[in-house]
Design a protein around this motif. Structure first.
Motif, PDB file in Angstrom:
ATOM      1  N   ASP A 204       0.846  -1.184   0.000  1.00 48.90           N
ATOM      2  CA  ASP A 204       0.000   0.000   0.000  1.00 48.90           C
ATOM      3  C   ASP A 204       0.887   1.241   0.000  1.00 48.90           C
ATOM      4  O   ASP A 204       2.108   1.141  -0.077  1.00 48.90           O
ATOM      5  CB  ASP A 204      -0.917   0.002   1.221  1.00 48.90           C
ATOM      6  CG  ASP A 204      -2.011  -1.046   1.122  1.00 48.90           C
ATOM      7  OD1 ASP A 204      -2.132  -1.681   0.056  1.00 48.90           O
ATOM      8  OD2 ASP A 204      -2.741  -1.238   2.109  1.00 48.90           O
ATOM      9  N   ALA A 205       0.259   2.395   0.103  1.00 44.04           N
ATOM     10  CA  ALA A 205       1.037   3.631   0.123  1.00 44.04           C
ATOM     11  C   ALA A 205       0.258   4.728   0.835  1.00 44.04           C
ATOM     12  O   ALA A 205      -0.980   4.715   0.857  1.00 44.04           O
ATOM     13  CB  ALA A 205       1.382   4.084  -1.289  1.00 44.04           C
ATOM     14  N   ASP A 206       1.000   5.647   1.441  1.00 41.54           N
ATOM     15  CA  ASP A 206       0.432   6.923   1.848  1.00 41.54           C
ATOM     16  C   ASP A 206       0.668   7.884   0.694  1.00 41.54           C
ATOM     17  O   ASP A 206       1.753   7.909   0.108  1.00 41.54           O
ATOM     18  CB  ASP A 206       1.116   7.453   3.105  1.00 41.54           C
ATOM     19  CG  ASP A 206       0.759   6.642   4.342  1.00 41.54           C
ATOM     20  OD1 ASP A 206      -0.267   5.940   4.320  1.00 41.54           O
ATOM     21  OD2 ASP A 206       1.528   6.705   5.308  1.00 41.54           O
ATOM     22  N   VAL A 207      -0.357   8.654   0.355  1.00 37.36           N
ATOM     23  CA  VAL A 207      -0.238   9.606  -0.751  1.00 37.36           C
ATOM     24  C   VAL A 207      -0.597  10.991  -0.216  1.00 37.36           C
ATOM     25  O   VAL A 207      -1.675  11.199   0.313  1.00 37.36           O
ATOM     26  CB  VAL A 207      -1.165   9.241  -1.927  1.00 37.36           C
ATOM     27  CG1 VAL A 207      -0.949  10.213  -3.083  1.00 37.36           C
ATOM     28  CG2 VAL A 207      -0.897   7.804  -2.390  1.00 37.36           C
ATOM     29  N   ILE A 208       0.367  11.896  -0.349  1.00 34.41           N
ATOM     30  CA  ILE A 208       0.190  13.264   0.140  1.00 34.41           C
ATOM     31  C   ILE A 208      -0.115  14.179  -1.033  1.00 34.41           C
ATOM     32  O   ILE A 208       0.591  14.159  -2.056  1.00 34.41           O
ATOM     33  CB  ILE A 208       1.442  13.753   0.871  1.00 34.41           C
ATOM     34  CG1 ILE A 208       1.757  12.827   2.057  1.00 34.41           C
ATOM     35  CG2 ILE A 208       1.279  15.185   1.358  1.00 34.41           C
ATOM     36  CD1 ILE A 208       3.104  13.084   2.694  1.00 34.41           C
ATOM     37  N   PHE A 209      -1.158  14.977  -0.875  1.00 30.75           N
ATOM     38  CA  PHE A 209      -1.548  15.964  -1.890  1.00 30.75           C
ATOM     39  C   PHE A 209      -1.336  17.354  -1.287  1.00 30.75           C
ATOM     40  O   PHE A 209      -2.028  17.746  -0.366  1.00 30.75           O
ATOM     41  CB  PHE A 209      -3.002  15.770  -2.306  1.00 30.75           C
ATOM     42  CG  PHE A 209      -3.290  14.392  -2.863  1.00 30.75           C
ATOM     43  CD1 PHE A 209      -3.142  14.125  -4.208  1.00 30.75           C
ATOM     44  CD2 PHE A 209      -3.704  13.374  -2.022  1.00 30.75           C
ATOM     45  CE1 PHE A 209      -3.389  12.866  -4.716  1.00 30.75           C
ATOM     46  CE2 PHE A 209      -3.946  12.101  -2.515  1.00 30.75           C
ATOM     47  CZ  PHE A 209      -3.802  11.852  -3.879  1.00 30.75           C
ATOM     48  N   ASP A 210      -0.352  18.057  -1.804  1.00 29.47           N
ATOM     49  CA  ASP A 210       0.030  19.361  -1.266  1.00 29.47           C
ATOM     50  C   ASP A 210      -0.313  20.445  -2.270  1.00 29.47           C
ATOM     51  O   ASP A 210       0.442  20.744  -3.186  1.00 29.47           O
ATOM     52  CB  ASP A 210       1.524  19.374  -0.957  1.00 29.47           C
ATOM     53  CG  ASP A 210       1.984  20.665  -0.294  1.00 29.47           C
ATOM     54  OD1 ASP A 210       1.108  21.499   0.060  1.00 29.47           O
ATOM     55  OD2 ASP A 210       3.209  20.854  -0.137  1.00 29.47           O
ATOM     56  N   SER A 211      -1.521  21.021  -2.111  1.00 29.49           N
ATOM     57  CA  SER A 211      -2.001  22.074  -3.016  1.00 29.49           C
ATOM     58  C   SER A 211      -1.861  21.648  -4.471  1.00 29.49           C
ATOM     59  O   SER A 211      -1.284  22.357  -5.306  1.00 29.49           O
ATOM     60  CB  SER A 211      -1.242  23.376  -2.774  1.00 29.49           C
ATOM     61  OG  SER A 211      -1.418  23.838  -1.452  1.00 29.49           O
ATOM     62  N   VAL A 212      -2.384  20.473  -4.780  1.00 27.04           N
ATOM     63  CA  VAL A 212      -2.311  19.915  -6.133  1.00 27.04           C
ATOM     64  C   VAL A 212      -3.371  20.568  -6.999  1.00 27.04           C
ATOM     65  O   VAL A 212      -4.572  20.487  -6.715  1.00 27.04           O
ATOM     66  CB  VAL A 212      -2.500  18.392  -6.107  1.00 27.04           C
ATOM     67  CG1 VAL A 212      -2.441  17.820  -7.525  1.00 27.04           C
ATOM     68  CG2 VAL A 212      -1.444  17.742  -5.234  1.00 27.04           C
ATOM     69  N   ALA A 213      -2.939  21.213  -8.068  1.00 24.36           N
ATOM     70  CA  ALA A 213      -3.863  21.903  -8.958  1.00 24.36           C
ATOM     71  C   ALA A 213      -4.350  20.961 -10.055  1.00 24.36           C
ATOM     72  O   ALA A 213      -3.558  20.311 -10.727  1.00 24.36           O
ATOM     73  CB  ALA A 213      -3.180  23.115  -9.576  1.00 24.36           C
ATOM     74  N   ILE A 214      -5.677  20.863 -10.201  1.00 19.56           N
ATOM     75  CA  ILE A 214      -6.251  20.074 -11.297  1.00 19.56           C
ATOM     76  C   ILE A 214      -7.373  20.865 -11.952  1.00 19.56           C
ATOM     77  O   ILE A 214      -7.949  21.783 -11.360  1.00 19.56           O
ATOM     78  CB  ILE A 214      -6.812  18.730 -10.792  1.00 19.56           C
ATOM     79  CG1 ILE A 214      -7.918  18.951  -9.772  1.00 19.56           C
ATOM     80  CG2 ILE A 214      -5.702  17.867 -10.210  1.00 19.56           C
ATOM     81  CD1 ILE A 214      -8.615  17.668  -9.391  1.00 19.56           C
ATOM     82  N   GLY A 215      -7.673  20.500 -13.168  1.00 22.23           N
ATOM     83  CA  GLY A 215      -8.744  21.177 -13.912  1.00 22.23           C
ATOM     84  C   GLY A 215     -10.114  20.739 -13.426  1.00 22.23           C
ATOM     85  O   GLY A 215     -10.236  19.738 -12.714  1.00 22.23           O
TER      86      GLY A 215
END
Length: 215
Positions: A204-215
């Motif tokens: 498994d994994a920990d996934v960090i989203f740091d101010s991720v810009a998406i459309g």
């Protein structure tokens, strides 16, 4: 109950000829792919599964998929379980594909189906959060509206096959009473993936989203 193979015999005693052929085909593919120096399946196993159409089990026939049932899935998982190592089959071909089918419109589905079929997209759900236990709703991951889309921040834990994903389906809170799902490319700026082994031998994994810009 007295025989170690009793469960397998009960589960697979009434397979159709097509399902037996499915199991035999996967056995041959996995044996041909072989194992690395640590005894784990080589990455060629996943490539062969994609090429043979096995990873399309959750995709409707109308879109070129296999659209298999629960027994078909059981046959595939039974064979995969005999080999150490990991493929993103359960995470993407089963969980990610099923969630996508439920969450998007017909037009959106038609956009993603070809990439799932050819293996160029490995779509993994990223839903759980640290300390969230069994709560499926996000507590800390949030999405804020920006001029050209959204900005997502938060941490997801126990993401299945997270290190193998090309895209994540991320649950994020828009407000106190509104939650949305976002498809986030794994190579986006601000995405950090930290994989680890789990007790059952998967990764498994920990996934960090740091101010991720998406459309």
């Amino acid at each position: 109950q007295d025989h170690p193979g009793a469960l397998s015999l009960i589960m697979f005693d009434n397979l159709t000829d097509e399902q037996r052929m499915l199991g035999d085909m996967l056995t041959s593919l996995l044996d041909e792919a072989g194992h690395d120096e640590k005894g784990n399946l080589r990455s060629e196993a996943w490539t062969s599964m994609v090429t043979s159409g096995l990873t399309s089990i959750g995709i409707p026939e109308a879109h070129g998929g296999m659209e298999g049932n629960a027994t078909d899935l059981g046959v595939i998982m039974h064979q995969l379980g005999k080999h150490p190592g990991e493929t993103p089959f359960l995470a993407s071909a089963v969980l990610g594909t099923a969630l996508l089918r439920q969450a998007v419109s017909g037009t959106q589905w038609q956009t993603f189906a070809p990439d799932l079929l050819d293996g160029s997209v490995v779509l993994v759900p990223a839903l759980s959060e640290p300390h969230g236990r069994y709560n499926s709703l996000p507590a800390a991951t949030s999405a804020h509206i920006e001029d050209d889309g959204y900005s997502i921040s938060g941490t997801k834990s126990l993401v299945p096959s997270g290190a193998l994903a090309t895209h994540f389906i991320v649950s994020a809170r828009l407000s106190s009473d509104e939650v949305a799902l976002f498809i986030v490319p794994a190579d986006s700026d601000g995405v950090t993936v930290a994989p680890y082994a789990t007790y059952d031998g998967s990764n498994d994994a920990d996934v960090i989203f740091d101010s991720v810009a998406i459309g």
